[in-house]
Scaffold this motif. Structure first.
Motif, PDB file in Angstrom:
ATOM      1  N   ALA A 101     -78.116  -4.841  35.891  1.00 15.81           N
ATOM      2  CA  ALA A 101     -76.802  -4.944  35.271  1.00 15.81           C
ATOM      3  C   ALA A 101     -76.523  -6.346  34.736  1.00 15.81           C
ATOM      4  O   ALA A 101     -76.883  -7.361  35.361  1.00 15.81           O
ATOM      5  CB  ALA A 101     -75.728  -4.556  36.287  1.00 15.81           C
ATOM      6  N   ALA A 102     -75.857  -6.388  33.579  1.00 17.58           N
ATOM      7  CA  ALA A 102     -75.492  -7.645  32.924  1.00 17.58           C
ATOM      8  C   ALA A 102     -73.998  -7.629  32.621  1.00 17.58           C
ATOM      9  O   ALA A 102     -73.407  -6.554  32.462  1.00 17.58           O
ATOM     10  CB  ALA A 102     -76.282  -7.801  31.632  1.00 17.58           C
ATOM     11  N   PRO A 103     -73.371  -8.812  32.531  1.00 24.45           N
ATOM     12  CA  PRO A 103     -71.926  -8.867  32.225  1.00 24.45           C
ATOM     13  C   PRO A 103     -71.571  -8.118  30.948  1.00 24.45           C
ATOM     14  O   PRO A 103     -70.456  -7.588  30.840  1.00 24.45           O
ATOM     15  CB  PRO A 103     -71.664 -10.369  32.103  1.00 24.45           C
ATOM     16  N   SER A 104     -72.491  -8.043  29.992  1.00 25.35           N
ATOM     17  CA  SER A 104     -72.219  -7.333  28.741  1.00 25.35           C
ATOM     18  C   SER A 104     -72.049  -5.837  28.943  1.00 25.35           C
ATOM     19  O   SER A 104     -71.590  -5.130  28.028  1.00 25.35           O
ATOM     20  CB  SER A 104     -73.358  -7.580  27.742  1.00 25.35           C
ATOM     21  N   GLN A 105     -72.408  -5.339  30.114  1.00 28.96           N
ATOM     22  CA  GLN A 105     -72.250  -3.916  30.397  1.00 28.96           C
ATOM     23  C   GLN A 105     -70.919  -3.602  31.082  1.00 28.96           C
ATOM     24  O   GLN A 105     -70.657  -2.455  31.432  1.00 28.96           O
ATOM     25  CB  GLN A 105     -73.418  -3.414  31.242  1.00 28.96           C
ATOM     26  N   THR A 106     -70.093  -4.610  31.228  1.00 32.74           N
ATOM     27  CA  THR A 106     -68.731  -4.389  31.713  1.00 32.74           C
ATOM     28  C   THR A 106     -67.992  -3.560  30.681  1.00 32.74           C
ATOM     29  O   THR A 106     -67.848  -3.963  29.529  1.00 32.74           O
ATOM     30  CB  THR A 106     -68.005  -5.723  31.941  1.00 32.74           C
ATOM     31  N   SER A 107     -67.543  -2.390  31.098  1.00 34.31           N
ATOM     32  CA  SER A 107     -66.971  -1.451  30.139  1.00 34.31           C
ATOM     33  C   SER A 107     -66.407  -0.249  30.891  1.00 34.31           C
ATOM     34  O   SER A 107     -66.551  -0.134  32.105  1.00 34.31           O
ATOM     35  CB  SER A 107     -68.055  -0.991  29.144  1.00 34.31           C
ATOM     36  N   VAL A 108     -65.776   0.629  30.137  1.00 40.27           N
ATOM     37  CA  VAL A 108     -65.397   1.934  30.690  1.00 40.27           C
ATOM     38  C   VAL A 108     -66.357   2.952  30.100  1.00 40.27           C
ATOM     39  O   VAL A 108     -66.561   2.994  28.882  1.00 40.27           O
ATOM     40  CB  VAL A 108     -63.948   2.304  30.346  1.00 40.27           C
ATOM     41  N   TYR A 109     -66.936   3.764  30.956  1.00 41.22           N
ATOM     42  CA  TYR A 109     -67.943   4.724  30.532  1.00 41.22           C
ATOM     43  C   TYR A 109     -67.370   6.144  30.595  1.00 41.22           C
ATOM     44  O   TYR A 109     -66.821   6.564  31.614  1.00 41.22           O
ATOM     45  CB  TYR A 109     -69.185   4.620  31.431  1.00 41.22           C
ATOM     46  N   PHE A 110     -67.506   6.837  29.474  1.00 42.78           N
ATOM     47  CA  PHE A 110     -67.021   8.209  29.385  1.00 42.78           C
ATOM     48  C   PHE A 110     -68.201   9.150  29.170  1.00 42.78           C
ATOM     49  O   PHE A 110     -69.061   8.916  28.341  1.00 42.78           O
ATOM     50  CB  PHE A 110     -66.051   8.375  28.217  1.00 42.78           C
ATOM     51  N   CYS A 111     -68.166  10.226  29.922  1.00 38.64           N
ATOM     52  CA  CYS A 111     -69.113  11.314  29.739  1.00 38.64           C
ATOM     53  C   CYS A 111     -68.378  12.445  29.018  1.00 38.64           C
ATOM     54  O   CYS A 111     -67.164  12.643  29.215  1.00 38.64           O
ATOM     55  CB  CYS A 111     -69.630  11.781  31.098  1.00 38.64           C
ATOM     56  N   ALA A 112     -69.086  13.190  28.184  1.00 37.35           N
ATOM     57  CA  ALA A 112     -68.471  14.300  27.461  1.00 37.35           C
ATOM     58  C   ALA A 112     -69.470  15.439  27.344  1.00 37.35           C
ATOM     59  O   ALA A 112     -70.689  15.238  27.458  1.00 37.35           O
ATOM     60  CB  ALA A 112     -68.018  13.852  26.075  1.00 37.35           C
ATOM     61  N   SER A 113     -68.953  16.627  27.116  1.00 39.63           N
ATOM     62  CA  SER A 113     -69.839  17.773  26.932  1.00 39.63           C
ATOM     63  C   SER A 113     -69.277  18.686  25.866  1.00 39.63           C
ATOM     64  O   SER A 113     -68.078  18.641  25.542  1.00 39.63           O
ATOM     65  CB  SER A 113     -70.026  18.534  28.246  1.00 39.63           C
ATOM     66  N   ARG A 114     -70.155  19.514  25.341  1.00 36.58           N
ATOM     67  CA  ARG A 114     -69.737  20.433  24.277  1.00 36.58           C
ATOM     68  C   ARG A 114     -70.663  21.647  24.301  1.00 36.58           C
ATOM     69  O   ARG A 114     -71.840  21.541  24.614  1.00 36.58           O
ATOM     70  CB  ARG A 114     -69.836  19.746  22.930  1.00 36.58           C
ATOM     71  N   TYR A 115     -70.114  22.777  23.920  1.00 34.61           N
ATOM     72  CA  TYR A 115     -70.903  23.993  23.816  1.00 34.61           C
ATOM     73  C   TYR A 115     -71.199  24.263  22.349  1.00 34.61           C
ATOM     74  O   TYR A 115     -70.366  24.028  21.490  1.00 34.61           O
ATOM     75  CB  TYR A 115     -70.140  25.171  24.427  1.00 34.61           C
ATOM     76  N   THR A 116     -72.400  24.760  22.069  1.00 33.18           N
ATOM     77  CA  THR A 116     -72.806  24.978  20.685  1.00 33.18           C
ATOM     78  C   THR A 116     -71.851  25.870  19.929  1.00 33.18           C
ATOM     79  O   THR A 116     -71.606  25.677  18.759  1.00 33.18           O
ATOM     80  CB  THR A 116     -74.198  25.623  20.638  1.00 33.18           C
ATOM     81  N   GLY A 117     -71.302  26.855  20.579  1.00 32.82           N
ATOM     82  CA  GLY A 117     -70.519  27.861  19.888  1.00 32.82           C
ATOM     83  C   GLY A 117     -69.135  27.411  19.444  1.00 32.82           C
ATOM     84  O   GLY A 117     -68.491  28.082  18.673  1.00 32.82           O
ATOM     85  N   THR A 118     -68.679  26.280  19.904  1.00 33.28           N
ATOM     86  CA  THR A 118     -67.339  25.837  19.510  1.00 33.28           C
ATOM     87  C   THR A 118     -67.453  24.878  18.317  1.00 33.28           C
ATOM     88  O   THR A 118     -68.518  24.374  18.024  1.00 33.28           O
ATOM     89  CB  THR A 118     -66.612  25.122  20.653  1.00 33.28           C
ATOM     90  N   ASP A 119     -66.354  24.639  17.674  1.00 32.03           N
ATOM     91  CA  ASP A 119     -66.372  23.790  16.482  1.00 32.03           C
ATOM     92  C   ASP A 119     -66.353  22.317  16.852  1.00 32.03           C
ATOM     93  O   ASP A 119     -65.429  21.597  16.521  1.00 32.03           O
ATOM     94  CB  ASP A 119     -65.193  24.129  15.580  1.00 32.03           C
TER      95      ASP A 119
END
Lengths: 113, 117
Positions: free
Chosen positions: A81-99
């Motif tokens: 880990a480095a100070p430049s990695q200080t951040s907020v991390y978001f995970c997301a998901s999506r299904y193929t069938g939706t727009d």
């Protein structure tokens, strides 16, 4: 459905330490994503996956690794880990069938000191 | 290359005023999607709207309305009769390709909206 869950919510790391940010979704979505949001900025894509066993780099992949052994889980690994990695991390998901709507997790706030 | 520009970094208005947040995008694809997300002080991302490139109809949802104009590559967001609870950072975003592609979302840098009582 719990949707997209992320653990931990907060974490402080020392320079050079490693950790894994967990992301799980229970919607049977095949696409999953990791973003980082630096203070006062928009989100930038780190890595994404179109299905179990398949991952690809996004805009800012350096210093991170991912794996996708199951449909549900998409952990993000920080090595040295480095100070430049200080951040907020978001995970997301999506299904193929939706727009193309992505469902976001609540985020993990990481500080590297 | 795709790009989203939100030129307004911060906006501050008095409650009950109308406010418009600008969004300009760049893409070479003819098929794409545009989004607006809200990020309140609590930090989560709240989905507001999705619009595909073939649907230029403006949309209204309560006090919120969106103006999509392909001719100017803009997707502006207006809040009518603003309220203090509207205070948040608002992100415009762009996703290229059809639903069958990975469809990575590119975010703008956001506009911080403050509504003063």
């Amino acid at each position: 459905n719990a949707g997209v869950t992320q653990t931990p919510k907060f974490r402080i790391l020392k320079i050079g330490q490693s950790m894994t940010l967990q992301c799980t979704q229970d919607m049977n979505h095949n696409y999953m994503y990791w973003y980082r949001q630096d203070p006062g900025m928009g989100l930038k894509l780190i890595y994404y996956s179109v299905g179990a066993g398949i991952t690809d780099k996004g805009e800012v992949p350096n210093g991170y690794n991912v794996s996708r052994s199951t449909t549900e889980d998409f952990p993000l690994r920080l090595e040295l880990a480095a100070p430049s990695q200080t951040s907020v991390y978001f995970c997301a998901s999506r299904y193929t069938g939706t727009d193309n709507e992505q469902f976001f997790g609540p985020g993990t706030r990481l500080t590297v000191l | 290359a795709q790009k989203v520009t939100q030129a307004q970094t911060e906006i501050s208005v008095v409650e009950k005023e109308d406010v418009t947040l600008d969004c300009v995008y760049e893409t070479r694809d003819t098929t794409y999607y545009l989004f607006w997300y809200k990020q309140p002080p609590s930090g989560e991302l709240v989905f507001l709207i999705r619009r595909n490139s073939f649907d230029e109809q403006n949309e209204i949802s309560g006090r919120y309305s969106w103006n999509f104009q392909k001719s100017t590559s803009s997707f502006n967001f207006t809040i009518t009769a603003s309220q203090v609870v509207d205070s948040a950072v608002y992100f415009c975003a762009l996703s290229e390709g059809t639903y069958s592609s990975a469809s990575k979302i590119i975010f703008g840098s956001g506009t911080r909206l403050s509504i003063r009582p």
